[in-house]
Design a protein around this motif. Structure first.
Motif, PDB file in Angstrom:
ATOM      1  N   UNK A  13     -54.328  28.688  37.457  1.00  0.00           N
ATOM      2  CA  UNK A  13     -54.448  28.157  38.656  1.00  0.00           C
ATOM      3  C   UNK A  13     -54.714  26.948  38.576  1.00  0.00           C
ATOM      4  N   UNK A  14     -55.446  26.156  37.798  1.00  0.00           N
ATOM      5  CA  UNK A  14     -55.466  24.664  37.672  1.00  0.00           C
ATOM      6  C   UNK A  14     -53.919  23.956  37.339  1.00  0.00           C
ATOM      7  N   UNK A  15     -53.302  24.713  36.470  1.00  0.00           N
ATOM      8  CA  UNK A  15     -51.794  24.015  36.531  1.00  0.00           C
ATOM      9  C   UNK A  15     -50.991  24.259  37.946  1.00  0.00           C
ATOM     10  N   UNK A  16     -51.185  25.303  38.593  1.00  0.00           N
ATOM     11  CA  UNK A  16     -50.592  25.479  39.693  1.00  0.00           C
ATOM     12  C   UNK A  16     -50.858  24.532  40.615  1.00  0.00           C
ATOM     13  N   UNK A  17     -52.253  24.321  40.633  1.00  0.00           N
ATOM     14  CA  UNK A  17     -52.643  23.192  41.785  1.00  0.00           C
ATOM     15  C   UNK A  17     -52.247  22.056  41.603  1.00  0.00           C
ATOM     16  N   UNK A  18     -52.159  21.756  40.269  1.00  0.00           N
ATOM     17  CA  UNK A  18     -51.817  20.319  39.869  1.00  0.00           C
ATOM     18  C   UNK A  18     -50.418  19.913  40.262  1.00  0.00           C
ATOM     19  N   UNK A  19     -49.358  20.884  40.070  1.00  0.00           N
ATOM     20  CA  UNK A  19     -48.128  21.167  40.331  1.00  0.00           C
ATOM     21  C   UNK A  19     -47.718  20.647  41.851  1.00  0.00           C
ATOM     22  N   UNK A  20     -48.688  21.599  42.760  1.00  0.00           N
ATOM     23  CA  UNK A  20     -48.308  21.404  44.062  1.00  0.00           C
ATOM     24  C   UNK A  20     -49.093  20.370  44.896  1.00  0.00           C
ATOM     25  N   UNK A  21     -50.006  19.670  44.209  1.00  0.00           N
ATOM     26  CA  UNK A  21     -50.902  18.781  45.030  1.00  0.00           C
ATOM     27  C   UNK A  21     -50.393  17.732  45.853  1.00  0.00           C
ATOM     28  N   UNK A  22     -49.434  17.359  45.267  1.00  0.00           N
ATOM     29  CA  UNK A  22     -48.673  16.062  45.922  1.00  0.00           C
ATOM     30  C   UNK A  22     -47.902  16.459  47.301  1.00  0.00           C
ATOM     31  N   UNK A  23     -47.672  17.947  47.489  1.00  0.00           N
ATOM     32  CA  UNK A  23     -47.175  18.396  48.466  1.00  0.00           C
ATOM     33  C   UNK A  23     -47.835  19.251  49.449  1.00  0.00           C
ATOM     34  N   UNK A  24     -48.919  19.979  49.026  1.00  0.00           N
ATOM     35  CA  UNK A  24     -49.875  20.552  49.620  1.00  0.00           C
ATOM     36  C   UNK A  24     -51.364  20.256  49.646  1.00  0.00           C
ATOM     37  N   UNK A  25     -52.204  20.934  50.831  1.00  0.00           N
ATOM     38  CA  UNK A  25     -53.530  20.798  50.511  1.00  0.00           C
ATOM     39  C   UNK A  25     -53.811  21.753  49.720  1.00  0.00           C
ATOM     40  N   UNK A  26     -54.698  21.654  48.574  1.00  0.00           N
ATOM     41  CA  UNK A  26     -55.111  22.597  47.883  1.00  0.00           C
ATOM     42  C   UNK A  26     -56.603  23.199  48.248  1.00  0.00           C
TER      43      UNK A  26
END
Length: 255
Positions: A13-26
């Motif tokens: 989950x942490x890797x997924x969050x890091x991957x999307x953090x520049x385009x999505x509010x997590x």
């Protein structure tokens, strides 16, 4: 900015969050105070939430879910090789927490739902409606995508770091980067109600992988055949190209 919910912000989950953090509010959940503070320090909307095995009548609906565009469920709800474990209460707690969510749902299942037999398995060999640990999600969220993940690898997770038996057997591994890329593509194309094996397309033996990670040559032999999980449906339907197709190269992570 769109909003992405990650229920169970552990290693994957942490890797997924890091991957999307520049385009999505997590928006992420965790089970520990320490991780809660870490997630918030990264700028995520973090929530402390546990899903006990017993039904908890006090579980409340996640208010943030109403504003989310998609939810990724990265909490395990099955046993090895599909072993039936009494998780009815735990599952109900999760369903209560998500409420009546209508956006895209991604549920991280496992290739462990396939039997331990020497053959190649595709998604049709185990329909999600017949897999207890997957069907409970579909009953509530028919739009859910079931992601059957191979052995989670990448970064500090390398096969050489574990005590391994059956060195002649083929691996069914996946690099976390490719998991993130699959989810990204499915989000972009608004994919719903699909089941995909997310496994690297090459299946070297365990010994080949370990020796590659140690810089050694492989002197052993592979067993004939073996248990192979096929990602062909994913490749064909999503036109997906793996960044890490060969588990022998997972340690050679691109910068």
């Amino acid at each position: 900015m769109k909003k992405l919910g990650i229920i169970g912000c552990g290693w994957l989950g942490s890797h997924i969050a890091e991957h999307f953090a520049d385009r999505y509010e997590i928006y992420a959940t965790t089970t520990t105070e320490t991780k809660l503070n870490d997630l918030r320090s990264r700028g995520y909307h973090a929530f402390l939430m546990k899903f006990p095995d017993e039904f908890n009548a006090d579980t409340e609906i996640w208010e943030a879910a109403a504003d989310l565009d998609a939810v990724i469920i990265a909490v395990p709800f099955s046993g090895l090789r599909g072993t039936k474990i009494p998780m009815t209460g735990k599952r109900q707690n999760l369903l209560t927490f998500i409420g009546d969510f209508r956006g895209q749902v991604f549920y991280t299942s496992s290739t462990g739902i396939y039997p331990d037999a020497r053959q190649e398995y595709t998604e049709s060999d185990q329909p999600a409606t017949e897999v207890e640990s997957e069907n409970f999600i579909l009953n509530r969220f028919p739009q859910a995508n079931i992601l059957r993940l191979g052995g989670l690898m990448g970064g500090e997770r390398l096969l050489k770091n574990y005590h391994i038996s059956g060195l002649d057997q083929p691996v069914n591994h996946i690099h976390y980067t490719d998991i993130c890329s699959v989810i990204e593509k499915m989000l972009e194309h608004k994919v719903e109600s699909q089941v995909y094996n997310i496994v690297a397309p090459l299946h070297p033996s365990k010994e080949e992988v370990i020796n590659a990670q140690k810089g050694l040559s492989c002197t052993g032999e592979r067993i004939a055949g073996g248990r192979i999980i096929s990602p062909e449906k994913l490749i064909t339907e999503l036109n997906f190209e793996f960044r890490y197709p060969d588990p022998r190269c997972f340690h050679l992570q691109e910068k």
